[in-house]
Design an enzyme around this catalytic site. Structure first.
Site, short mmCIF file in Angstrom:
data_model
loop_
_atom_site.label_atom_id
_atom_site.label_comp_id
_atom_site.label_asym_id
_atom_site.label_seq_id
_atom_site.Cartn_x
_atom_site.Cartn_y
_atom_site.Cartn_z
CB ALA A 65 -0.96 -0.05 1.16
NE ARG A 66 0.97 5.77 -2.08
CZ ARG A 66 0.72 5.07 -3.18
NH1 ARG A 66 1.10 3.80 -3.26
NH2 ARG A 66 0.13 5.64 -4.23
CD GLU A 88 8.30 4.16 -2.07
OE1 GLU A 88 7.55 3.71 -1.20
OE2 GLU A 88 8.03 4.15 -3.27
CG HIS A 125 6.22 2.05 -5.08
ND1 HIS A 125 5.93 3.15 -4.30
CD2 HIS A 125 5.01 1.64 -5.57
CE1 HIS A 125 4.63 3.40 -4.34
NE2 HIS A 125 4.05 2.48 -5.11
P1 NAP Z 1 -9.65 1.18 -2.54
O1 NAP Z 1 -10.46 0.38 -3.50
O2 NAP Z 1 -10.12 2.56 -2.22
O3 NAP Z 1 -9.50 0.31 -1.21
C1 NAP Z 1 -9.08 0.81 0.01
C2 NAP Z 1 -9.88 0.11 1.09
O4 NAP Z 1 -9.35 0.51 2.36
C3 NAP Z 1 -11.35 0.44 1.10
O5 NAP Z 1 -12.08 -0.75 1.05
C4 NAP Z 1 -11.58 1.17 2.43
O6 NAP Z 1 -12.81 0.78 3.04
C5 NAP Z 1 -10.44 0.65 3.25
N1 NAP Z 1 -10.05 1.58 4.31
C6 NAP Z 1 -9.79 2.90 4.24
N2 NAP Z 1 -9.42 3.38 5.43
C7 NAP Z 1 -9.44 2.32 6.28
C8 NAP Z 1 -9.14 2.17 7.66
N3 NAP Z 1 -8.74 3.22 8.40
N4 NAP Z 1 -9.26 0.93 8.19
C9 NAP Z 1 -9.65 -0.12 7.45
N5 NAP Z 1 -9.95 -0.03 6.13
C10 NAP Z 1 -9.84 1.18 5.56
O7 NAP Z 1 -8.16 1.34 -3.07
P2 NAP Z 1 -7.32 0.29 -3.95
O8 NAP Z 1 -7.50 0.59 -5.38
O9 NAP Z 1 -7.59 -1.08 -3.45
O10 NAP Z 1 -5.83 0.76 -3.54
C11 NAP Z 1 -5.39 0.66 -2.19
C12 NAP Z 1 -4.06 1.36 -2.01
O11 NAP Z 1 -3.03 0.57 -2.58
C13 NAP Z 1 -3.92 2.72 -2.70
O12 NAP Z 1 -4.45 3.76 -1.91
C14 NAP Z 1 -2.43 2.85 -2.89
O13 NAP Z 1 -1.87 3.59 -1.83
C15 NAP Z 1 -1.93 1.42 -2.85
N6 NAP Z 1 -1.33 0.97 -4.13
C16 NAP Z 1 0.00 0.65 -4.17
C17 NAP Z 1 0.55 0.18 -5.34
C18 NAP Z 1 2.00 -0.21 -5.44
O14 NAP Z 1 2.59 -0.04 -6.48
N7 NAP Z 1 2.59 -0.75 -4.40
C19 NAP Z 1 -0.24 0.04 -6.49
C20 NAP Z 1 -1.57 0.39 -6.42
C21 NAP Z 1 -2.11 0.85 -5.23
P3 NAP Z 1 -14.26 1.30 2.51
O15 NAP Z 1 -14.36 0.82 1.09
O16 NAP Z 1 -15.22 0.64 3.41
O17 NAP Z 1 -14.20 2.78 2.62
#
Ligand code: NAP
Length: 326
Positions: free
Chosen positions: A238-239, A268, A287
């Site tokens: 994630a981050r 990072e 990353h």
């Molecule tokens: P997403 O669909 O918005 O999923 C994030 C989930 O986290 C949502 O289901 C949300 O719940 C939940 N959430 C938010 N705050 C929370 C908390 N405090 N406690 C528990 N759950 C919480 O986003 P995604 O597309 O899956 O991406 C997730 C993250 O992955 C991105 O924000 C990014 O930082 C990271 N990422 C990293 C890479 C990499 O290259 N390593 C690539 C892509 C993404 P609700 O739906 O109920 O609100």
């Protein structure tokens, strides 16, 4: 025709899309971000901005860019942009969800398997000429994955894709946290919503898939690790700042948890002192979550399509704040 600034290298196709739409494009074809002062100067005449997650787009940037109408981030995470401040100034912001979900979930699962079966250590072991005899219980004993419990912290798009791999491919029981109940994933995979402490106590593998927010900053500290099983593995795609890395090092050294795989880092691309020197059951990647050629190209195309729509007066498909602007 609008003035568009592209802050870093995104490949030729995205630039061409913008130029074909007859926009005036300033393309900074470099692979590192600008300093804040340079960014503030570069953005002065921009109406559209294409940026990466390493560009910090804050109020000082908005102050320097009075004509800015839209920011297209080439990433799904948008913790690098002050979206609230953008909204207050009527600036649209978009991200690139969905197109990177499966690639990032693949990477998370690759890290999970490689950590559990100690593949980086095995590779180094072979190359160092240490494989002298077959042993029933060799130094690099790993962990079973099949049938174990997978805890997804943040059951969103990527979390669900990781869960699918675990449940359908590896017979794993899935626990999760999220803000809301995810009925579809519960029905599809038998996933169970639990509290964060319950997830920590019960999971064999914990995958972090929440966005970085004030609530998730340092969600994982020594206190958190102490609630996990000593045989547990932590995977973070994630981050970085979601984990307090100094505490992770302590937890690994003390055997509080079994291992960790990190794709993202607290400061990072800097490494927390001690992290690079620690080799046992700690896997590090630069990353690479969405880093396949196909996916990165789709991300650029998505970001540029969003920008073109926004500058044409339409609602971009992946606008983050369109509703607040009307
Ligand atoms: P997403 O669909 O918005 O999923 C994030 C989930 O986290 C949502 O289901 C949300 O719940 C939940 N959430 C938010 N705050 C929370 C908390 N405090 N406690 C528990 N759950 C919480 O986003 P995604 O597309 O899956 O991406 C997730 C993250 O992955 C991105 O924000 C990014 O930082 C990271 N990422 C990293 C890479 C990499 O290259 N390593 C690539 C892509 C993404 P609700 O739906 O109920 O609100």
């Amino acid at each position: 025709m609008a003035n568009i600034l592209i802050t870093q290298h995104i490949g030729g196709a995205g630039v061409q899309m913008l130029r074909e739409a007859r926009h005036h494009v300033t393309y900074r074809d470099k692979t590192e971000p600008m300093g804040q002062a340079e960014l503030q100067t570069a953005v002065r005449h921009a109406e559209g901005l294409v940026c990466l997650l390493t560009d910090r787009v804050d109020t000082a940037v908005f102050d320097a860019a009075p004509q800015l109408k839209m920011i297209a981030n080439v990433a799904v995470g948008y913790d690098n942009i002050d979206v609230r401040a953008a909204t207050a100034r009527g600036i649209l912001v978009s991200n690139t969800p969905d197109v990177l979900t499966e690639a990032t979930a693949d990477h998370a699962f690759a890290l999970l398997l490689a950590l559990a079966r100690r593949l980086p250590e095995a590779d180094a072991y072979m190359r160092a000429g240490k494989y002298e005899k077959f042993e029933m219980f060799p130094p690099l004993l790993g962990l079973d994955v099949y049938g174990k419990t997978l805890g997804i912290v943040g059951m969103g798009r990527i979390g669900a894709a990781v869960a699918r791999r675990g449940a359908l491919g590896f017979g794993m029981k899935v626990l999760y946290t999220a803000n809301s109940v995810k009925t579809a994933v519960e029905q599809e995979l038998g996933a169970q919503k639990v509290t964060f402490p319950q997830l920590l106590h019960q999971s064999d593998f914990v995958s972090i898939n929440v966005p970085l927010t004030p609530e998730t900053y340092h969600l994982f500290t020594l206190d958190t690790f102490r609630q996990m099983k000593p045989t547990a593995c932590l995977i973070n795609t994630a981050r970085g700042p979601i984990i307090k890395e100094d505490d992770l090092l302590v937890a690994l050294r003390q055997g509080t948890i079994w291992g960790a795989a990190l794709d993202v880092f607290e400061a990072e691309p800097e490494m927390t002192p001690g992290l690079a020197d620690y080799h046992d059951r700690l896997l590090l990647a630069p990353h690479l979550g969405s880093a396949t050629g196909e996916t990165r190209r789709k991300m650029v195309e998505t970001a540029v399509s969003n920008l073109l729509a926004g500058l044409a007066g339409q609602t971009p498909p992946n606008a983050l704040n369109a509703e607040q602007l009307v």
